[in-house]
Design a protein around this motif. Structure first.
Motif, short mmCIF file in Angstrom:
data_model
loop_
_atom_site.label_atom_id
_atom_site.label_comp_id
_atom_site.label_asym_id
_atom_site.label_seq_id
_atom_site.Cartn_x
_atom_site.Cartn_y
_atom_site.Cartn_z
N PHE A 190 0.81 -1.22 0.00
CA PHE A 190 0.00 0.00 0.00
C PHE A 190 0.84 1.27 0.00
N LEU A 191 2.11 1.16 0.36
CA LEU A 191 2.97 2.36 0.40
C LEU A 191 3.54 2.59 -0.98
N ILE A 192 2.63 2.85 -1.91
CA ILE A 192 2.96 2.94 -3.32
C ILE A 192 2.38 4.24 -3.87
N GLN A 193 3.18 4.99 -4.60
CA GLN A 193 2.63 6.21 -5.19
C GLN A 193 2.35 5.96 -6.66
N ALA A 194 1.49 6.79 -7.20
CA ALA A 194 1.13 6.60 -8.60
C ALA A 194 2.39 6.72 -9.46
N GLY A 195 2.50 5.86 -10.43
CA GLY A 195 3.63 5.98 -11.36
C GLY A 195 3.41 7.22 -12.23
N SER A 196 4.29 7.43 -13.17
CA SER A 196 4.20 8.65 -14.01
C SER A 196 2.85 8.66 -14.71
N GLY A 197 2.48 7.57 -15.39
CA GLY A 197 1.16 7.55 -16.03
C GLY A 197 0.26 6.64 -15.21
N VAL A 198 -1.05 6.85 -15.30
CA VAL A 198 -1.98 6.08 -14.46
C VAL A 198 -1.78 4.58 -14.65
N ALA A 250 7.71 -5.26 -4.47
CA ALA A 250 6.39 -5.05 -3.85
C ALA A 250 5.57 -4.09 -4.69
N ALA A 251 6.27 -3.08 -5.23
CA ALA A 251 5.55 -2.01 -5.95
C ALA A 251 4.98 -2.52 -7.27
N LYS A 252 5.66 -3.52 -7.85
CA LYS A 252 5.27 -3.89 -9.22
C LYS A 252 3.87 -4.49 -9.29
N ASP A 253 3.35 -4.96 -8.18
CA ASP A 253 2.02 -5.58 -8.20
C ASP A 253 0.92 -4.65 -7.71
N THR A 254 1.24 -3.36 -7.58
CA THR A 254 0.21 -2.40 -7.17
C THR A 254 0.03 -1.34 -8.24
#
Ligand code: KE4
Length: 423
Positions: A148-156, A171-175
């Motif tokens: 959950f500690l994931i910010q939006a990537g550059s594009g949605v 961890a980030a790659k699956d969010t």
């Protein structure tokens, strides 16, 4: 020792001198009052200052602090032991109370925090769907698990990026991170990751970017998109659960999630979380199924006792009272903004509300970030000086309890009038 002295000592022993970051007042400045006691709708600090409290322990204290029924129940319970590590009748009693109130919840598992509830719910969703990707919303807060500690990537539609050191790219790659109240951003991700999205997790009333407004069609739209794409819908009701409605937000909005998470109110101030929903999904949880999840203090008898007393104290009359008092507060704050000719909006669902220094509605995280948070910090400080303790961030919900009587609401509004005039 004064709060200032206590903070200095605590800061040598604990990061920031606090047990949770928001309590350190980084967003508003100044020294946080160290609280010695609380009662009803007030808290009193070690220096003897008493405040009308709108933190309410971030939601649990919906009946008010030291409610006599909760206190009496705990006093009796503590004499029977504080923890067993074995089944007790209290857990099923509490589970029954939740199942009776929330039509979408057929089975429940208790844990010790909202974070544990949400991390367990997404593990279950991934196991049930055999998919890896989780979709959340920018500005949505679901506790501090890595996913959950994931910010939006550059594009949605791009991968999320870690929002904290220590969270790995793995961890980030699956969010994925979509825009709240924007079904098109959700559809884009579901199409992009067709067949890979296990679940959408959403606060059915966001409270962690302030109480956010949204179209009536948004939640039903998420339900339809989940059905279309074979993903599960998870309502994170850690904050909204049993606050915005006796049957939670799912009952308020008439949208049925597959899983829901709970916390705060169901613990009555003691550490509790829970997740629950469709029985066919919940039966997958160990020991009835293969999905592992466990907890030393899960179902703790004291926490169950405080939760039961709190839920049972939330009668229809109390809900009506919460609505009346919260509406009075909202109206008073709106009048105060108008009289002071200060740009701002008050957004509320039930007894959770936020005053945003923003021109127009706040509908997503971009709007929330565009608010005047410096002005909020000044407002916060002025209110604290006048004996009103707001949540120390413009991104938080204010919580009204059953103990916030007319005296408290009127004092809050008159303090707001004074402070806003001086902004
Ligand atoms: P906890 O792990 O803090 O019990 O719950 C995490 C959580 C999960 N989901 C929602 C919707 C939540 O609001 C929370 C926690 N809420 C914050 C208030 N913004 C707790 C305050 C804090 O972090 O100190």
């Amino acid at each position: 020792m004064t709060s200032k002295d206590l903070l200095s000592r605590a800061a040598e022993l604990m990061p920031g001198g606090v047990s949770s970051p928001v309590r350190a007042f980084k967003a508003v400045g100044g020294v946080p009052p160290f609280i010695a006691s609380a009662s009803g709708c007030t808290m009193t600090d070690v220096d003897g200052n008493t405040y009308i409290d709108y933190i309410g322990s971030w939601g649990p204290m919906i009946l008010g602090h030291t409610h006599p029924d909760v206190t009496a129940a705990l006093e009796a319970a503590v004499r029977k032991g504080t923890s067993f590590g074995a089944p007790s009748p209290l857990e099923a009693e509490m589970a029954q109370e939740i199942v009776d109130r929330v039509p979408s919840v057929e089975m429940v598992r208790f844990v010790n925090s909202g974070t544990e509830a949400t991390m367990s719910a997404i593990r279950l969703a991934r196991a049930a769907t055999k998919r890896d990707v989780i979709l959340k919303f920018a500005g949505g807060y679901h506790g501090h698990a890595d996913s959950f500690l994931i910010q939006a990537g550059s594009g949605v539609a791009t991968f999320g990026a870690p929002d904290s050191p220590g969270v790995t790219p793995g961890a980030a790659k699956d969010t994925r991170v979509a825009r709240f109240d924007d079904l098109e951003s959700v559809r884009t991700i579901l199409e992009q990751d067709k067949g890979h999205v296990a679940a959408i997790i959403v606060e059915p009333v966001p409270g962690n970017m302030g109480v956010t407004r949204f179209d009536d069609g948004f939640l039903p739209g998420l339900r339809a998109l989940c059905d279309e794409h074979g993903a599960l819908l998870i309502f994170d009701e850690v904050m909204t659960g049993f606050r915005v409605h006796r049957g939670c937000a799912s009952s308020l909005f008439g949208v049925t999630p597959d899983l829901s998470t709970f916390g705060k109110v169901i613990g009555g101030g003691l550490p509790v979380g829970a997740y629950g929903g469709r029985a066919d999904l919940m039966r997958m949880i160990s020991p009835s199924g293969p999905v592992y999840q466990a907890g030393t203090l899960s179902g703790n008898p004291l926490a169950m006792t405080a939760g039961l007393a709190t839920l049972r104290g939330l009668t229809e009359n109390v809900y009506a009272q919460l609505e009346t008092q919260s509406a009075k507060l909202q109206a008073g704050l709106e009048d105060a903004l108008r009289e002071a000719v200060v740009t701002g909006v008050v957004q509320r669902v039930g007894s959770m509300l936020t005053l945003f220094f923003h021109d127009g509605p706040v509908r997503n995280f971009d709007d929330a970030k565009a608010c005047d948070h410096d002005r909020f910090a000044a407002f916060f400080g002025g209110m604290l000086e006048r004996g009103v303790h707001l949540p120390p961030s413009g991104y938080e919900a204010w919580f009204v309890s059953a103990a916030h009587d007319d005296t408290a609401i009127n004092k809050t509004v008159s303090a707001a009038r004074e402070v806003l005039r001086g902004l």
